[in-house]
Design a protein around this motif. Structure first.
Motif, PDB file in Angstrom:
ATOM      1  N   MET A   1       0.826  -1.172   0.000  1.00  0.00           N
ATOM      2  CA  MET A   1       0.000   0.000   0.000  1.00  0.00           C
ATOM      3  C   MET A   1       0.880   1.249   0.000  1.00  0.00           C
ATOM      4  SD  MET A   1      -3.264   0.236   2.509  1.00  0.00           S
ATOM      5  CE  MET A   1      -4.807   0.121   1.707  1.00  0.00           C
ATOM      6  N   GLU A   2       0.404   2.274  -0.600  1.00  0.00           N
ATOM      7  CA  GLU A   2       1.113   3.548  -0.614  1.00  0.00           C
ATOM      8  C   GLU A   2       1.241   4.092   0.807  1.00  0.00           C
ATOM      9  OE1 GLU A   2       2.073   5.807  -3.229  1.00  0.00           O
ATOM     10  OE2 GLU A   2       1.963   4.054  -4.519  1.00  0.00           O
ATOM     11  N   PRO A   3       2.389   4.658   1.126  1.00  0.00           N
ATOM     12  CA  PRO A   3       2.490   5.308   2.440  1.00  0.00           C
ATOM     13  C   PRO A   3       1.413   6.389   2.549  1.00  0.00           C
ATOM     14  CG  PRO A   3       4.637   5.147   1.413  1.00  0.00           C
ATOM     15  CD  PRO A   3       3.620   4.731   0.384  1.00  0.00           C
ATOM     16  N   GLY A   4       0.786   6.436   3.681  1.00  0.00           N
ATOM     17  CA  GLY A   4      -0.307   7.386   3.851  1.00  0.00           C
ATOM     18  C   GLY A   4      -0.021   8.441   4.892  1.00  0.00           C
ATOM     19  N   ARG A   5      -1.088   9.007   5.359  1.00  0.00           N
ATOM     20  CA  ARG A   5      -1.018  10.121   6.303  1.00  0.00           C
ATOM     21  C   ARG A   5      -0.273   9.737   7.582  1.00  0.00           C
ATOM     22  NH1 ARG A   5      -6.411  13.362   8.309  1.00  0.00           N
ATOM     23  NH2 ARG A   5      -5.344  14.761   9.732  1.00  0.00           N
ATOM     24  N   ALA A   6      -0.559   8.557   8.128  1.00  0.00           N
ATOM     25  CA  ALA A   6       0.085   8.133   9.380  1.00  0.00           C
ATOM     26  C   ALA A   6       1.588   7.969   9.190  1.00  0.00           C
ATOM     27  CB  ALA A   6      -0.532   6.846   9.890  1.00  0.00           C
ATOM     28  N   GLU A   7       1.996   7.364   8.078  1.00  0.00           N
ATOM     29  CA  GLU A   7       3.429   7.190   7.832  1.00  0.00           C
ATOM     30  C   GLU A   7       4.131   8.541   7.739  1.00  0.00           C
ATOM     31  OE1 GLU A   7       1.551   3.423   6.297  1.00  0.00           O
ATOM     32  OE2 GLU A   7       1.083   5.540   6.129  1.00  0.00           O
ATOM     33  N   LYS A   8       3.486   9.481   7.088  1.00  0.00           N
ATOM     34  CA  LYS A   8       4.060  10.831   6.986  1.00  0.00           C
ATOM     35  C   LYS A   8       4.144  11.481   8.364  1.00  0.00           C
ATOM     36  CE  LYS A   8       2.508  11.547   2.267  1.00  0.00           C
ATOM     37  NZ  LYS A   8       1.456  12.119   1.429  1.00  0.00           N
ATOM     38  N   ASP A   9       3.090  11.330   9.145  1.00  0.00           N
ATOM     39  CA  ASP A   9       3.063  11.904  10.482  1.00  0.00           C
ATOM     40  C   ASP A   9       4.167  11.287  11.347  1.00  0.00           C
ATOM     41  OD1 ASP A   9       2.214  13.347  12.735  1.00  0.00           O
ATOM     42  OD2 ASP A   9       0.649  11.893  13.233  1.00  0.00           O
ATOM     43  N   ALA A  63      11.238   1.185  21.733  1.00  0.00           N
ATOM     44  CA  ALA A  63      11.818   1.945  20.619  1.00  0.00           C
ATOM     45  C   ALA A  63      12.852   1.110  19.884  1.00  0.00           C
ATOM     46  CB  ALA A  63      12.432   3.242  21.132  1.00  0.00           C
ATOM     47  N   SER A  64      13.670   0.372  20.609  1.00  0.00           N
ATOM     48  CA  SER A  64      14.694  -0.446  19.939  1.00  0.00           C
ATOM     49  C   SER A  64      14.054  -1.534  19.079  1.00  0.00           C
ATOM     50  CB  SER A  64      15.659  -1.057  20.960  1.00  0.00           C
ATOM     51  OG  SER A  64      15.027  -2.052  21.735  1.00  0.00           O
ATOM     52  N   LEU A  65      12.949  -2.071  19.527  1.00  0.00           N
ATOM     53  CA  LEU A  65      12.257  -3.092  18.730  1.00  0.00           C
ATOM     54  C   LEU A  65      11.638  -2.493  17.473  1.00  0.00           C
ATOM     55  CD1 LEU A  65      10.568  -5.047  21.647  1.00  0.00           C
ATOM     56  CD2 LEU A  65      12.536  -5.779  20.282  1.00  0.00           C
ATOM     57  N   TYR A  66      10.994  -1.333  17.610  1.00  0.00           N
ATOM     58  CA  TYR A  66      10.374  -0.686  16.448  1.00  0.00           C
ATOM     59  C   TYR A  66      11.409  -0.114  15.489  1.00  0.00           C
ATOM     60  CZ  TYR A  66       5.558  -1.377  17.796  1.00  0.00           C
ATOM     61  OH  TYR A  66       4.346  -1.937  18.087  1.00  0.00           O
ATOM     62  N   GLU A  67      12.589   0.195  15.993  1.00  0.00           N
ATOM     63  CA  GLU A  67      13.651   0.648  15.083  1.00  0.00           C
ATOM     64  C   GLU A  67      14.024  -0.476  14.126  1.00  0.00           C
ATOM     65  OE1 GLU A  67      16.691   2.155  17.684  1.00  0.00           O
ATOM     66  OE2 GLU A  67      15.663   4.077  17.909  1.00  0.00           O
ATOM     67  N   LYS A  68      13.904  -1.719  14.584  1.00  0.00           N
ATOM     68  CA  LYS A  68      14.206  -2.882  13.741  1.00  0.00           C
ATOM     69  C   LYS A  68      13.052  -3.198  12.787  1.00  0.00           C
ATOM     70  CE  LYS A  68      17.146  -5.018  17.214  1.00  0.00           C
ATOM     71  NZ  LYS A  68      17.249  -6.051  18.226  1.00  0.00           N
ATOM     72  N   SER A  69      11.823  -3.153  13.316  1.00  0.00           N
ATOM     73  CA  SER A  69      10.672  -3.604  12.528  1.00  0.00           C
ATOM     74  C   SER A  69       9.944  -2.486  11.798  1.00  0.00           C
ATOM     75  CB  SER A  69       9.677  -4.333  13.432  1.00  0.00           C
ATOM     76  OG  SER A  69       9.101  -3.429  14.361  1.00  0.00           O
ATOM     77  N   GLY A  70      10.008  -1.283  12.321  1.00  0.00           N
ATOM     78  CA  GLY A  70       9.250  -0.178  11.742  1.00  0.00           C
ATOM     79  C   GLY A  70       7.784  -0.248  12.134  1.00  0.00           C
ATOM     80  N   PHE A  71       7.001   0.638  11.568  1.00  0.00           N
ATOM     81  CA  PHE A  71       5.581   0.746  11.903  1.00  0.00           C
ATOM     82  C   PHE A  71       4.670   0.217  10.800  1.00  0.00           C
ATOM     83  CE2 PHE A  71       7.528   4.216  14.396  1.00  0.00           C
ATOM     84  CZ  PHE A  71       7.139   3.803  15.661  1.00  0.00           C
ATOM     85  N   LYS A  72       5.234  -0.355   9.739  1.00  0.00           N
ATOM     86  CA  LYS A  72       4.418  -0.782   8.605  1.00  0.00           C
ATOM     87  C   LYS A  72       3.336  -1.778   9.017  1.00  0.00           C
ATOM     88  CE  LYS A  72       4.509  -2.771   4.025  1.00  0.00           C
ATOM     89  NZ  LYS A  72       5.302  -3.315   2.943  1.00  0.00           N
TER      90      LYS A  72
END
Length: 164
Positions: A1-9, A63-72
């Motif tokens: 999916m295209e990055p959206g508003r949340a990804e930009k935020d 934060a260290s876990l999300y730095e690896k996986s991201g928020f996708k």
């Protein structure tokens, strides 16, 4: 999916700040809505403290876990995939299930949600649902009241042990 508003935020901030803001926002009992020209991350004051039960150490680990996986994935499930789930022929969940939520969870404030859960209408899709609405706690009750939630889960599992 295209990055959206949340990804930009989220992309405007480092991962630790995003996690910090999410825990502050979603630990409130009122529904948070970004107004015209603002985003969800704008709703948190820089000076706002972390919830008392969520430590700086917790924040660093998350934060260290999300730095690896991201928020996708968190942004995809279930919010952006509900249209695919709606294509199921029978969305009924027959297995025993348990919902633990709190009176102060912002989710219960979505229009119609409290009535849907408390009236039992949700059992149309999850007939074997046991619902526990705790008087204290917010969206992160499993972290705020971990011992109590664990006891509820263990009791639920003990009541639904498969034999044979």
């Amino acid at each position: 999916m295209e990055p959206g508003r949340a990804e930009k935020d989220f992309g405007r901030f480092d991962v630790k700040t995003v996690i910090r803001n999410i825990y502050i926002l979603f630990s409130r009992s009122e529904l948070q809505i970004a107004g015209e020209g603002e985003e969800i991350m704008d709703l948190v004051e820089l000076s706002a403290p972390l919830p008392a039960w969520f430590t700086e150490d917790d924040l660093q680990v998350y934060a260290s876990l999300y730095e690896k996986s991201g928020f996708k994935f968190p942004l995809q499930m279930p919010y952006r995939s509900v249209h695919r789930m709606m294509k199921w022929v029978d969305p009924t969940v027959e297995a025993p299930a348990m919902l633990i939520m709190c009176e102060k969870d912002y989710c219960i404030k979505f229009p119609g949600m409290e009535d849907y859960i408390k009236s039992g209408m949700v059992k149309q899709f999850v007939p074997n649902l046991e619902t526990v609405v705790m008087p204290e706690g917010t969206h992160f009750v499993h972290e705020q009241s971990a011992d109590e939630v664990n006891k509820l889960i263990v009791a639920f599992l003990n009541n639904h042990v498969l034999t044979g």
